[in-house]
Design a protein around this motif. Structure first.
Motif, PDB file in Angstrom:
ATOM      1  N   GLY B   7      -3.206  97.005  81.650  1.00 31.29           N
ATOM      2  CA  GLY B   7      -3.098  96.591  83.056  1.00 31.29           C
ATOM      3  C   GLY B   7      -3.284  97.715  84.067  1.00 31.29           C
ATOM      4  N   ASP B   8      -3.219  98.962  83.581  1.00 28.45           N
ATOM      5  CA  ASP B   8      -3.372 100.085  84.491  1.00 28.45           C
ATOM      6  C   ASP B   8      -4.858 100.314  84.802  1.00 28.45           C
ATOM      7  N   ASN B   9      -5.461  99.330  85.484  1.00 31.08           N
ATOM      8  CA  ASN B   9      -6.881  99.416  85.845  1.00 31.08           C
ATOM      9  C   ASN B   9      -7.047  98.823  87.245  1.00 31.08           C
ATOM     10  N   PRO B  10      -8.177  99.127  87.897  1.00 30.67           N
ATOM     11  CA  PRO B  10      -8.336  98.715  89.301  1.00 30.67           C
ATOM     12  C   PRO B  10      -8.168  97.213  89.514  1.00 30.67           C
ATOM     13  N   PHE B  11      -8.321  96.442  88.434  1.00 36.38           N
ATOM     14  CA  PHE B  11      -8.237  94.986  88.574  1.00 36.38           C
ATOM     15  C   PHE B  11      -6.838  94.477  88.210  1.00 36.38           C
ATOM     16  N   GLN B  12      -5.988  95.422  87.787  1.00 37.46           N
ATOM     17  CA  GLN B  12      -4.639  95.096  87.343  1.00 37.46           C
ATOM     18  C   GLN B  12      -4.612  93.891  86.404  1.00 37.46           C
ATOM     19  N   ARG B  13      -5.522  93.950  85.475  1.00 38.90           N
ATOM     20  CA  ARG B  13      -5.628  92.870  84.499  1.00 38.90           C
ATOM     21  C   ARG B  13      -5.305  93.394  83.104  1.00 38.90           C
ATOM     22  N   LYS B  14      -4.567  92.621  82.337  1.00 36.83           N
ATOM     23  CA  LYS B  14      -4.360  92.964  80.921  1.00 36.83           C
ATOM     24  C   LYS B  14      -5.573  92.484  80.131  1.00 36.83           C
ATOM     25  N   ILE B  15      -6.118  93.376  79.354  1.00 37.29           N
ATOM     26  CA  ILE B  15      -7.319  93.029  78.591  1.00 37.29           C
ATOM     27  C   ILE B  15      -6.943  92.892  77.117  1.00 37.29           C
ATOM     28  N   PRO B  16      -6.997  91.680  76.583  1.00 34.37           N
ATOM     29  CA  PRO B  16      -6.647  91.521  75.168  1.00 34.37           C
ATOM     30  C   PRO B  16      -7.611  92.315  74.279  1.00 34.37           C
ATOM     31  N   TYR B  17      -7.054  92.979  73.284  1.00 40.74           N
ATOM     32  CA  TYR B  17      -7.894  93.777  72.373  1.00 40.74           C
ATOM     33  C   TYR B  17      -7.309  93.704  70.968  1.00 40.74           C
ATOM     34  N   ILE B  18      -8.182  93.953  70.006  1.00 39.82           N
ATOM     35  CA  ILE B  18      -7.711  94.136  68.625  1.00 39.82           C
ATOM     36  C   ILE B  18      -8.302  95.430  68.078  1.00 39.82           C
ATOM     37  N   LEU B  19      -7.695  95.907  67.011  1.00 36.47           N
ATOM     38  CA  LEU B  19      -8.210  97.084  66.310  1.00 36.47           C
ATOM     39  C   LEU B  19      -8.882  96.601  65.023  1.00 36.47           C
ATOM     40  N   LEU B  20     -10.116  97.058  64.804  1.00 36.27           N
ATOM     41  CA  LEU B  20     -10.919  96.590  63.664  1.00 36.27           C
ATOM     42  C   LEU B  20     -11.325  97.796  62.821  1.00 36.27           C
ATOM     43  N   THR B  21     -10.870  97.835  61.579  1.00 38.39           N
ATOM     44  CA  THR B  21     -11.113  99.018  60.742  1.00 38.39           C
ATOM     45  C   THR B  21     -11.590  98.630  59.350  1.00 38.39           C
ATOM     46  N   ASN B  22     -12.369  99.514  58.739  1.00 38.02           N
ATOM     47  CA  ASN B  22     -12.754  99.343  57.328  1.00 38.02           C
ATOM     48  C   ASN B  22     -11.728  99.946  56.382  1.00 38.02           C
ATOM     49  N   GLY B  23     -10.661 100.504  56.935  1.00 34.32           N
ATOM     50  CA  GLY B  23      -9.592 101.048  56.103  1.00 34.32           C
ATOM     51  C   GLY B  23      -8.717  99.934  55.551  1.00 34.32           C
ATOM     52  N   GLY B  24      -7.675 100.326  54.833  1.00 32.16           N
ATOM     53  CA  GLY B  24      -6.761  99.327  54.272  1.00 32.16           C
ATOM     54  C   GLY B  24      -5.896  99.938  53.193  1.00 32.16           C
ATOM     55  N   GLY B  25      -5.413  99.084  52.316  1.00 32.89           N
ATOM     56  CA  GLY B  25      -4.598  99.560  51.199  1.00 32.89           C
ATOM     57  C   GLY B  25      -3.110  99.321  51.379  1.00 32.89           C
ATOM     58  N   VAL B  26      -2.703  98.969  52.585  1.00 30.61           N
ATOM     59  CA  VAL B  26      -1.291  98.618  52.828  1.00 30.61           C
ATOM     60  C   VAL B  26      -1.247  97.362  53.705  1.00 30.61           C
ATOM     61  N   ALA B  27      -0.094  96.718  53.774  1.00 33.80           N
ATOM     62  CA  ALA B  27       0.046  95.489  54.561  1.00 33.80           C
ATOM     63  C   ALA B  27      -0.126  95.792  56.055  1.00 33.80           C
ATOM     64  N   GLU B  28      -0.681  94.841  56.786  1.00 38.14           N
ATOM     65  CA  GLU B  28      -0.921  94.991  58.222  1.00 38.14           C
ATOM     66  C   GLU B  28       0.389  95.329  58.945  1.00 38.14           C
ATOM     67  N   HIS B  29       1.445  94.662  58.562  1.00 34.27           N
ATOM     68  CA  HIS B  29       2.752  94.858  59.183  1.00 34.27           C
ATOM     69  C   HIS B  29       3.173  96.323  59.079  1.00 34.27           C
ATOM     70  N   ASP B  30       3.074  96.888  57.878  1.00 33.11           N
ATOM     71  CA  ASP B  30       3.483  98.286  57.661  1.00 33.11           C
ATOM     72  C   ASP B  30       2.589  99.256  58.423  1.00 33.11           C
ATOM     73  N   ARG B  31       1.307  98.977  58.372  1.00 30.99           N
ATOM     74  CA  ARG B  31       0.361  99.870  59.046  1.00 30.99           C
ATOM     75  C   ARG B  31       0.598  99.859  60.559  1.00 30.99           C
ATOM     76  N   CYS B  32       0.863  98.683  61.121  1.00 32.53           N
ATOM     77  CA  CYS B  32       1.063  98.567  62.569  1.00 32.53           C
ATOM     78  C   CYS B  32       2.361  99.252  63.015  1.00 32.53           C
ATOM     79  N   LYS B  33       3.364  99.186  62.149  1.00 28.41           N
ATOM     80  CA  LYS B  33       4.636  99.845  62.442  1.00 28.41           C
ATOM     81  C   LYS B  33       4.387 101.350  62.609  1.00 28.41           C
ATOM     82  N   LYS B  34       3.644 101.911  61.677  1.00 32.59           N
ATOM     83  CA  LYS B  34       3.328 103.336  61.695  1.00 32.59           C
ATOM     84  C   LYS B  34       2.460 103.673  62.902  1.00 32.59           C
TER      85      LYS B  34
END
Lengths: 320, 320
Positions: B7-34
């Motif tokens: 939201g810290d942008n001239p339009f004061q808009r929240k921009i939905p985003y995701i993170l997309l990676t070719n990595g892995g090996g652990v659960a999404e929950h654990d990785r996101c916590k870290k």
């Protein structure tokens, strides 16, 4: 069968023989000690030729060059290499101790660490890679081999296109077998599988396979070397002055034992007790003669040879 | 950069985003916590898409089928698979505990043994092999994959020619990257290298490569899945009734990030802070736009989008 070779035959002649195998991973001396116990007859290391025994021949050339040795348990093949006179032989575990980020997917165990040597590979140009036996960590060994080859010997150094390299790294494999007969019901992937995997990854990275030297049955170099070993053994047994022997190969594998013997112009005898299964049709390489098993093969070779050429010292070479 | 999206942008808009990676090996929950701790902002698992996250989609199909899962540390990817609802997921370490002669060149460590399950694989037909992450023991995993595929799922069972198999084993790879940027000076071989090695050995054994499914960037399936994930996240944030978003991909790798985004008809922004080096000439895949770094890229996308289409909710998808 060994008693027949040792003189218990109608001609009461001792027939010099050697054992020729694509196996390896330990020193000839140690292997022969074990074999002698298992077979109940003494097998001299001079009679024993495994996949990497041929590397003794090149020990002068590499005695003071830095080389990587791959395969086998921990640093067992480094010890074999040192026994051959390769004084600067390193393992990929040494590389990993020097810089663990070379292969981030393997953490050295204490047992592995205990076998390593401290080497600064950034200052240690590698001249050659010798694959003695089946690598235990294919990924690590493929990665390090690709590193060494692409950067003219310095792991982590700048890549040099292959056609611009002044001293390309030598790459030597000792056993071409894609599969081998182990305890499992189906054959297991052998060192030939590792070579296929390495070359495919190297090609994906660089666009081309890497030129290499291949020893082991059925390579002609290995058969030529085996005949030298056999003549050396005859020399040890009977002293100098013997003619070149007539050579018989007894083996169970048409693709390696028989193909190699035929190419080297030895007589070849194919037995049914191993890889070759006569119910599956003709072998891929036709032998001079077929025999039920090794004993029958040896008897046939002795009769054949001593009846037709009674004054020539005859020799049988035996597969493992 | 994340504050801009938040939201810290001239339009004061929240921009939905995701993170997309070719990595892995652990659960999404654990990785996101870290990740949340590392980045200092909360990253919700619903915003996070790693190479194998797409396998959640097929959990109904495989929930009660026997599958092999490969890659990662010990049985970490089995736990990921179970989290996805694959209830009968086995590892190649389970195979080795069942019958050590399957791969005679590896003896299980105590730590490995502790992660295994007791399974009689002679009575457990495997339906699919999922390569979640980089295998730790390439040789073992290639051997077991060849065993499973050649014998229609029963390890050690009789071989069935591929064109006569009634239920061929599915083979799924999650990350196609041949190389990846790790801590070492030169890129390291990735899961794509394992696939190359497997297919080369399989071809040497059987004469042909094995048909497989490939997920991860730049596969179209992964981009389609990522857009579903992003719409799900928008739904979570804003409730139902939103239009299909316009998608921006910010990435450093022309071959995966940009190629995939272009093929999926997303806008693509190539940054200079990773794999792509502008001094080395044009990228192999041309982006919609170039930017110095991710922050500049995000700012450009927001301005570009909100200035031209002020009434449409805009979305940036971010590489890892």
């Amino acid at each position: 069968m060994f008693t027949i070779l040792n003189g218990d035959n109608p001609f009461q002649r001792k027939i010099p023989y050697i054992l020729l195998t694509n196996g390896g991973g330990v020193a000839e001396h140690d292997r022969c000690k074990k074999l002698s116990t298992q077979l109940g007859i003494p097998i001299n290391p001079q009679q024993y030729c495994q996949a990497h025994t041929i590397l003794k021949k090149f020990s002068n050339e590499y005695s003071d060059k830095n080389v990587l040795v791959m395969g086998g348990k921990l640093d067992a093949v480094r010890q074999v290499a040192q026994g051959y006179g390769y004084h600067k032989a390193y393992t990929t575990l040494d590389v990993l101790v020097w810089n663990p980020s070379v292969w981030p997917f393997h953490t050295l165990s204490d047992a592995e660490k205990a076998t390593t040597q401290a080497v600064d590979f950034s200052k240690t140009p590698i001249s050659a890679i010798f694959v003695y036996h089946d690598p235990r960590n294919w990924a690590l060994d493929i990665q390090v081999a690709c590193d060494v080859i692409q950067s003219e010997g310095i792991i982590g150094g700048p890549y040099v296109p292959l056609d611009k390299q002044k001293k390309p790294v030598d790459l030597i494999f000792c056993n071409p077998d894609l599969i081998w007969k182990a305890d499992f019901d189906r054959p297991r992937i052998g060192q030939g599988g590792f070579k296929v995997a390495f070359q495919a990854v190297f090609k994906a990275l660089t666009g081309a396979e890497y030129p290499h030297v291949q020893y082991g049955k059925p390579s002609t170099e290995t058969y030529r070397y085996a005949s030298e070993v056999l003549q050396g053994w005859i020399h040890t047994l009977y002293g100098p002055g013997n003619d070149a022997p007539h050579l018989y190969m007894v083996g169970d594998n048409p693709e390696s034992d028989i193909a190699g013997a035929n190419a080297a112009k030895w007589s070849s005898i194919l037995v049914n007790t191993g890889v070759y299964d006569p119910t599956q049709g003709s072998p891929t390489h036709l032998p001079t003669h077929y025999a039920e098993d090794v004993e029958v093969a040896v008897k046939w070779a002795i009769e054949q040879h001593l009846c037709t050429q009674p004054n020539v010292k005859s020799v049988t070479t035996q597969f493992m």
